[in-house]
Write a protein that holds these residues in place. Structure first.
Motif, PDB file in Angstrom:
ATOM      1  N   ILE A   1      25.344 -68.400  16.252  1.00  0.00           N
ATOM      2  CA  ILE A   1      24.374 -68.490  17.352  1.00  0.00           C
ATOM      3  C   ILE A   1      23.934 -69.929  17.561  1.00  0.00           C
ATOM      4  O   ILE A   1      23.790 -70.385  18.693  1.00  0.00           O
ATOM      5  N   SER A   2      23.732 -70.665  16.475  1.00  0.00           N
ATOM      6  CA  SER A   2      23.284 -72.054  16.617  1.00  0.00           C
ATOM      7  C   SER A   2      24.353 -72.919  17.292  1.00  0.00           C
ATOM      8  O   SER A   2      24.032 -73.856  18.012  1.00  0.00           O
ATOM      9  N   LYS A   3      25.619 -72.579  17.090  1.00  0.00           N
ATOM     10  CA  LYS A   3      26.712 -73.345  17.705  1.00  0.00           C
ATOM     11  C   LYS A   3      27.080 -72.826  19.084  1.00  0.00           C
ATOM     12  O   LYS A   3      27.453 -73.603  19.970  1.00  0.00           O
ATOM     13  N   PHE A   4      27.014 -71.520  19.245  1.00  0.00           N
ATOM     14  CA  PHE A   4      27.414 -70.877  20.503  1.00  0.00           C
ATOM     15  C   PHE A   4      26.327 -69.887  20.930  1.00  0.00           C
ATOM     16  O   PHE A   4      26.478 -68.675  20.757  1.00  0.00           O
ATOM     17  N   PRO A   5      25.220 -70.369  21.465  1.00  0.00           N
ATOM     18  CA  PRO A   5      24.066 -69.507  21.726  1.00  0.00           C
ATOM     19  C   PRO A   5      24.327 -68.363  22.711  1.00  0.00           C
ATOM     20  O   PRO A   5      23.604 -67.373  22.697  1.00  0.00           O
ATOM     21  N   LEU A   6      25.339 -68.463  23.527  1.00  0.00           N
ATOM     22  CA  LEU A   6      25.603 -67.402  24.500  1.00  0.00           C
ATOM     23  C   LEU A   6      26.595 -66.366  23.978  1.00  0.00           C
ATOM     24  O   LEU A   6      27.071 -65.515  24.740  1.00  0.00           O
ATOM     25  N   ILE A   7      26.885 -66.403  22.684  1.00  0.00           N
ATOM     26  CA  ILE A   7      27.873 -65.511  22.083  1.00  0.00           C
ATOM     27  C   ILE A   7      27.434 -64.047  22.099  1.00  0.00           C
ATOM     28  O   ILE A   7      28.261 -63.148  22.184  1.00  0.00           O
ATOM     29  N   GLY A   8      26.138 -63.804  22.030  1.00  0.00           N
ATOM     30  CA  GLY A   8      25.635 -62.435  21.955  1.00  0.00           C
ATOM     31  C   GLY A   8      25.736 -61.694  23.273  1.00  0.00           C
ATOM     32  O   GLY A   8      25.851 -62.295  24.350  1.00  0.00           O
ATOM     33  N   ILE A   9      25.676 -60.386  23.174  1.00  0.00           N
ATOM     34  CA  ILE A   9      25.720 -59.527  24.361  1.00  0.00           C
ATOM     35  C   ILE A   9      24.336 -59.498  25.000  1.00  0.00           C
ATOM     36  O   ILE A   9      23.324 -59.291  24.324  1.00  0.00           O
TER      37      ILE A   9
END
Length: 78
Positions: A45-53
């Motif tokens: 999440i810290s690297k790719f904050p938009l990863i979540g649904i």
């Protein structure tokens, strides 16, 4: 670029309760596996904050699965 993760008091308390439950009711291996998955997802999440649904109810909230029984809900902010 890594983004800062800031925990709300409620989120931190919920996570702590899960740790306590796992420590009490399950083996140390289960607890350690959960911790590994949890911290790996937090790093993602810290690297790719938009990863979540994105949540259907609140579009500002995202969800990432830690285990089949545990999800981490978060918001991406400035």
């Amino acid at each position: 670029m890594e983004h800062e993760i800031r925990w709300t008091e409620n989120a931190f308390e919920d996570l702590k309760e899960v740790f306590i439950y796992l420590e009490k009711e399950w083996s140390s291996e289960v607890l350690n596996n959960f911790l590994d998955k949890c911290f790996l997802n937090i790093e993602l999440i810290s690297k790719f904050p938009l990863i979540g649904i994105r949540s259907e109810k609140d579009k500002t909230v995202r969800k990432i699965l830690i285990t089949k029984n545990n999800s981490l809900f978060y918001r991406v902010g400035n």
